[in-house]
Write an enzyme that holds these catalytic residues in place. Structure first.
Site, PDB file in Angstrom:
ATOM      1  N   CYS A 233       1.863   3.072  12.975  1.00  0.00           N
ATOM      2  CA  CYS A 233       3.151   2.962  13.674  1.00  0.00           C
ATOM      3  C   CYS A 233       4.166   3.717  12.825  1.00  0.00           C
ATOM      4  O   CYS A 233       3.771   4.528  11.985  1.00  0.00           O
ATOM      5  CB  CYS A 233       3.537   1.495  13.926  1.00  0.00           C
TER       6      CYS A 233
ATOM      7  N   HIS B 240     -11.825  -3.832  -3.595  1.00  0.00           N
ATOM      8  CA  HIS B 240     -11.513  -5.195  -4.046  1.00  0.00           C
ATOM      9  C   HIS B 240     -11.182  -6.146  -2.901  1.00  0.00           C
ATOM     10  O   HIS B 240     -11.445  -7.335  -3.015  1.00  0.00           O
ATOM     11  CB  HIS B 240     -10.312  -5.174  -5.000  1.00  0.00           C
TER      12      HIS B 240
ATOM     13  N   ASP C 295       1.216   3.342  17.910  1.00  0.00           N
ATOM     14  CA  ASP C 295       2.312   3.239  18.869  1.00  0.00           C
ATOM     15  C   ASP C 295       2.919   4.632  19.088  1.00  0.00           C
ATOM     16  O   ASP C 295       2.405   5.650  18.593  1.00  0.00           O
ATOM     17  CB  ASP C 295       3.333   2.168  18.456  1.00  0.00           C
TER      18      ASP C 295
ATOM     19  N   THR D 224       6.312   2.719  10.405  1.00  0.00           N
ATOM     20  CA  THR D 224       6.251   2.341   8.989  1.00  0.00           C
ATOM     21  C   THR D 224       4.867   1.903   8.548  1.00  0.00           C
ATOM     22  O   THR D 224       4.606   1.829   7.338  1.00  0.00           O
ATOM     23  CB  THR D 224       7.189   1.150   8.730  1.00  0.00           C
TER      24      THR D 224
ATOM     25  N   HIS E 263     -14.812 -10.653  -6.488  1.00  0.00           N
ATOM     26  CA  HIS E 263     -14.167 -10.106  -5.284  1.00  0.00           C
ATOM     27  C   HIS E 263     -14.731 -10.749  -4.017  1.00  0.00           C
ATOM     28  O   HIS E 263     -14.000 -10.980  -3.050  1.00  0.00           O
ATOM     29  CB  HIS E 263     -14.333  -8.584  -5.245  1.00  0.00           C
TER      30      HIS E 263
HETATM   31  C1  RB5 Z   1       9.057   1.745  16.536  1.00  0.00           C
HETATM   32  O1  RB5 Z   1      10.344   2.283  16.651  1.00  0.00           O
HETATM   33  C2  RB5 Z   1       8.865   1.150  15.154  1.00  0.00           C
HETATM   34  O2  RB5 Z   1       9.557  -0.055  15.049  1.00  0.00           O
HETATM   35  C3  RB5 Z   1       7.395   0.934  14.893  1.00  0.00           C
HETATM   36  O3  RB5 Z   1       6.735   2.148  14.998  1.00  0.00           O
HETATM   37  C4  RB5 Z   1       7.014   0.404  13.534  1.00  0.00           C
HETATM   38  O4  RB5 Z   1       7.616   1.120  12.512  1.00  0.00           O
HETATM   39  C5  RB5 Z   1       7.111  -1.036  13.340  1.00  0.00           C
HETATM   40  O5  RB5 Z   1       6.752  -1.587  12.289  1.00  0.00           O
END
Ligand code: RB5
Length: 148
Positions: free
Chosen positions: A65, A98, A8, A67, A134
């Site tokens: 993204c 695994h 993203d 996080t 596994h």
């Molecule tokens: C975008 O601002 C953020 O929410 C996205 O990149 C991500 O971290 C979502 O999990």
């Protein structure tokens, strides 16, 4: 090896570095976007990468993204995808060995680029375990797909 990658708006710079890194490793890379920092919805790109992997168009996938959480939740909704959020090289090694993970998820706002390259290298280079326990667990994960 062919790898589909997508991200993203929060992870454009990390994605470009990882593409360069994979290219130097001799990996063929399909960049499914996005390449601008204009706000977009991460489930769309996670679905595109997940579908490419599930369809066999790519051997593995990478989704990024802010996080890594949103793309991992989303990619795991695609049947056949086993997406793992990797914050450490150990996560990446275990995810492949695994858990038979086929999509590596990382967060550009929590993981530095050098660590991300090391995580991705581990994800690409670690083979799947041949141990039956596994494989039994993988079959049980696949049964969860089929139960949906
Ligand atoms: C975008 O601002 C953020 O929410 C996205 O990149 C991500 O971290 C979502 O999990």
């Amino acid at each position: 090896m062919r790898i589909a990658i997508g991200n993203d708006h929060a992870a454009v710079a990390m994605k470009l570095e990882l593409i360069e890194h994979m290219t130097t490793m001799g990996v063929e890379v399909d960049n499914l976007g996005v390449d601008t920092e204009e706000s977009m919805d991460y489930p769309d790109i996670a679905a595109a990468v997940g579908r490419a992997v599930a369809a066999g168009e790519a051997d593995l996938g990478v989704v990024l993204c802010g996080t890594g959480i949103g793309v991992s939740i989303s990619a795991n909704k695609v049947p056949g995808v086993r997406a793992a959020l990797c914050c450490y090289e150990y996560h990446a090694r275990m995810a492949r060995e695994h858990n038979f993970a086929n999509v590596c998820c990382m967060g550009a706002r929590v993981t530095g680029h050098e660590l991300a390259k090391a995580i991705l290298t581990a994800f690409i280079e670690t083979p799947e375990s041949e141990e039956e326990r596994h494989h039994r667990r993988r079959r049980k994960m696949e049964a969860l797909d089929n139960a949906r």
